[in-house]
Design a protein around this motif. Structure first.
Motif, PDB file in Angstrom:
ATOM      1  N   LEU A  74      41.693  -5.113  15.372  1.00 57.94           N
ATOM      2  CA  LEU A  74      40.328  -4.630  15.570  1.00 57.94           C
ATOM      3  C   LEU A  74      39.375  -5.802  15.758  1.00 57.94           C
ATOM      4  CD1 LEU A  74      40.142  -1.855  12.806  1.00 57.94           C
ATOM      5  CD2 LEU A  74      40.504  -1.528  15.266  1.00 57.94           C
ATOM      6  N   THR A  75      38.204  -5.512  16.318  1.00 54.31           N
ATOM      7  CA  THR A  75      37.149  -6.512  16.435  1.00 54.31           C
ATOM      8  C   THR A  75      35.937  -6.028  15.642  1.00 54.31           C
ATOM      9  OG1 THR A  75      36.135  -5.513  18.390  1.00 54.31           O
ATOM     10  CG2 THR A  75      37.945  -7.074  18.776  1.00 54.31           C
ATOM     11  N   PHE A 132      39.856 -11.798  15.722  1.00 52.53           N
ATOM     12  CA  PHE A 132      40.367 -10.448  15.539  1.00 52.53           C
ATOM     13  C   PHE A 132      40.476 -10.141  14.045  1.00 52.53           C
ATOM     14  CE2 PHE A 132      41.892 -11.484  19.796  1.00 52.53           C
ATOM     15  CZ  PHE A 132      41.588 -10.316  20.483  1.00 52.53           C
ATOM     16  N   SER A 157      31.384   0.249  15.439  1.00 53.72           N
ATOM     17  CA  SER A 157      31.225   1.425  16.294  1.00 53.72           C
ATOM     18  C   SER A 157      31.901   2.669  15.733  1.00 53.72           C
ATOM     19  CB  SER A 157      31.779   1.142  17.696  1.00 53.72           C
ATOM     20  OG  SER A 157      31.046   0.116  18.329  1.00 53.72           O
ATOM     21  N   LEU A 158      32.966   2.504  14.988  1.00 56.69           N
ATOM     22  CA  LEU A 158      33.685   3.657  14.455  1.00 56.69           C
ATOM     23  C   LEU A 158      32.801   4.561  13.598  1.00 56.69           C
ATOM     24  CD1 LEU A 158      37.173   2.055  13.662  1.00 56.69           C
ATOM     25  CD2 LEU A 158      36.580   3.607  15.547  1.00 56.69           C
ATOM     26  N   VAL A 181      33.949   0.772  22.020  1.00 55.22           N
ATOM     27  CA  VAL A 181      35.339   0.543  21.623  1.00 55.22           C
ATOM     28  C   VAL A 181      36.195   0.258  22.852  1.00 55.22           C
ATOM     29  CG1 VAL A 181      37.394   1.625  20.659  1.00 55.22           C
ATOM     30  CG2 VAL A 181      35.214   1.834  19.459  1.00 55.22           C
ATOM     31  N   PRO A 215      36.622 -11.349  21.225  1.00 54.09           N
ATOM     32  CA  PRO A 215      35.796 -11.294  20.009  1.00 54.09           C
ATOM     33  C   PRO A 215      35.096 -12.630  19.790  1.00 54.09           C
ATOM     34  CG  PRO A 215      38.104 -11.555  19.436  1.00 54.09           C
ATOM     35  CD  PRO A 215      38.065 -11.325  20.926  1.00 54.09           C
ATOM     36  N   GLY A 217      44.740  -5.467  12.081  1.00 52.05           N
ATOM     37  CA  GLY A 217      45.180  -4.439  13.010  1.00 52.05           C
ATOM     38  C   GLY A 217      44.722  -4.646  14.430  1.00 52.05           C
ATOM     39  N   GLU A 257      35.551  -3.205  24.075  1.00 48.27           N
ATOM     40  CA  GLU A 257      36.081  -4.243  23.192  1.00 48.27           C
ATOM     41  C   GLU A 257      37.541  -4.583  23.502  1.00 48.27           C
ATOM     42  OE1 GLU A 257      34.747  -6.040  20.460  1.00 48.27           O
ATOM     43  OE2 GLU A 257      32.807  -5.404  21.274  1.00 48.27           O
ATOM     44  N   PHE A 258      38.267  -3.690  24.141  1.00 47.46           N
ATOM     45  CA  PHE A 258      39.647  -3.980  24.505  1.00 47.46           C
ATOM     46  C   PHE A 258      39.731  -5.032  25.612  1.00 47.46           C
ATOM     47  CE2 PHE A 258      40.537   0.168  22.489  1.00 47.46           C
ATOM     48  CZ  PHE A 258      41.622  -0.194  21.709  1.00 47.46           C
ATOM     49  N   MET A 302      34.307  -3.071  17.308  1.00 46.47           N
ATOM     50  CA  MET A 302      35.000  -1.803  17.053  1.00 46.47           C
ATOM     51  C   MET A 302      34.676  -1.291  15.663  1.00 46.47           C
ATOM     52  SD  MET A 302      38.820  -2.527  18.512  1.00 46.47           S
ATOM     53  CE  MET A 302      39.175  -2.825  20.251  1.00 46.47           C
ATOM     54  N   LEU A 303      34.724  -2.191  14.691  1.00 44.89           N
ATOM     55  CA  LEU A 303      34.503  -1.805  13.300  1.00 44.89           C
ATOM     56  C   LEU A 303      33.114  -1.209  13.104  1.00 44.89           C
ATOM     57  CD1 LEU A 303      36.057  -1.949  10.589  1.00 44.89           C
ATOM     58  CD2 LEU A 303      34.855  -4.081  10.136  1.00 44.89           C
TER      59      LEU A 303
END
Length: 285
Positions: free
Chosen positions: A246-247, A241, A253-254, A227, A235, A244, A230-231, A250-251
């Motif tokens: 997000l990539t 993107f 990995s959560l 995460v 992407p 919100g 990813e910042f 990230m999605l």
């Protein structure tokens, strides 16, 4: 625009080419990661003091698992990339699914592939599957490190535009903008930092006697490092993107973070309950 831009070290993705046969850095990165992970896993399986007793497996078991792991990494990683990132493209060009040498591997797919391989192997050898998860999880950062270095050599998965003095202009970037060398950030976070944190747990805290704890720590810590990375990373162009900001990385990995925390909690409580039961059954003095 930054006042300084580091020159991108243009490295030919092909190390050696003889006619139609080519040895690519991308393939060598996977081989190096697997071999070093194999070596490290054998060391973990051989050291009784790390387990506070008899290890759950032998170095020979690790030797035999390497083939299973390799298949899980390659097949899972490729299928994950095809299904998670470019399903429409590969549906229209199915033969390109097999062109692994062109790049295109998804960690989350490789992760699931290895999980399946571990479950099948553990059942076949009658090994505690959670202990096998722990040993392999502690060894994975080697592959992650070399995989990200290969991404850098291929000038793929580069970062977002930036004005930091260490920005680079990647030859594969259509816009030719100075960008974060995010592959190197991820190699550091997912490879070096993650390895050191897991080693603290295996060698200092010695939690290998809590089956599943290291596996949970790996999932949670990898999710966090991914995460963060990813910042800084762009992407995939065909996904962009998500809602919100997000990539896709990230999605994906959560859930790993949440599952990892739950698994660590379960492993610790399970060990505590087992210790309590043994204490209750011991004779009083």
């Amino acid at each position: 625009m930054p006042t300084l831009v580091l020159p991108y070290p243009a490295i030919d993705p092909v190390l050696i080419s003889i006619g139609p046969f080519a040895i690519r850095w991308y393939a060598l990165a996977y081989i190096a990661g697997i071999l070093l992970g194999w070596w490290y896993a054998r060391r973990l399986a051989a050291r009784e003091e790390l387990w506070r007793g008899r290890p759950a497996m032998t170095p020979t078991d690790i030797d035999d698992f390497v083939v299973w792991a390799t298949l899980g990494i390659v097949l899972g990683g490729r299928l994950g990339y095809v299904l998670f990132y470019k399903p429409a493209f590969y549906l229209a060009n199915p033969l390109e699914i097999f062109q692994v040498w062109q790049g295109g591997m998804a960690f989350h797919g490789g992760f699931l592939g290895v999980v399946v391989a571990m479950i099948l192997f553990a059942r076949n050898r009658r090994i505690n599957v959670w202990s096998l998860f722990d040993v392999i999880a502690a060894s994975v950062p080697f592959g992650l490190f070399f995989g990200r270095i290969a991404n850098f050599i291929n000038a793929e998965l580069f970062g977002r535009p930036t004005d930091v003095p260490w920005a680079m202009v990647f030859p594969t970037d259509h816009f030719q903008l100075p960008r974060h060398p995010s592959q190197l950030y991820e190699a550091t976070l997912e490879g070096i930092v993650l390895f050191l944190l897991l080693r603290l747990l295996t060698h200092k805290a010695k939690v290998l006697d809590k089956p599943g704890f290291i596996a949970g720590a790996f999932a949670a810590l990898y999710g966090c490092t991914r995460v963060i990375g990813e910042f800084f990373r762009m992407p995939d162009a065909h996904i962009g993107f998500l809602a919100g900001g997000l990539t896709m990385g990230m999605l994906l990995s959560l859930p790993m973070i949440l599952v990892g925390i739950a698994l660590m909690t379960w492993a610790a409580r399970r060990k505590a309950r087992a210790a309590g039961s043994e204490g209750a059954g011991a004779p009083r003095r």
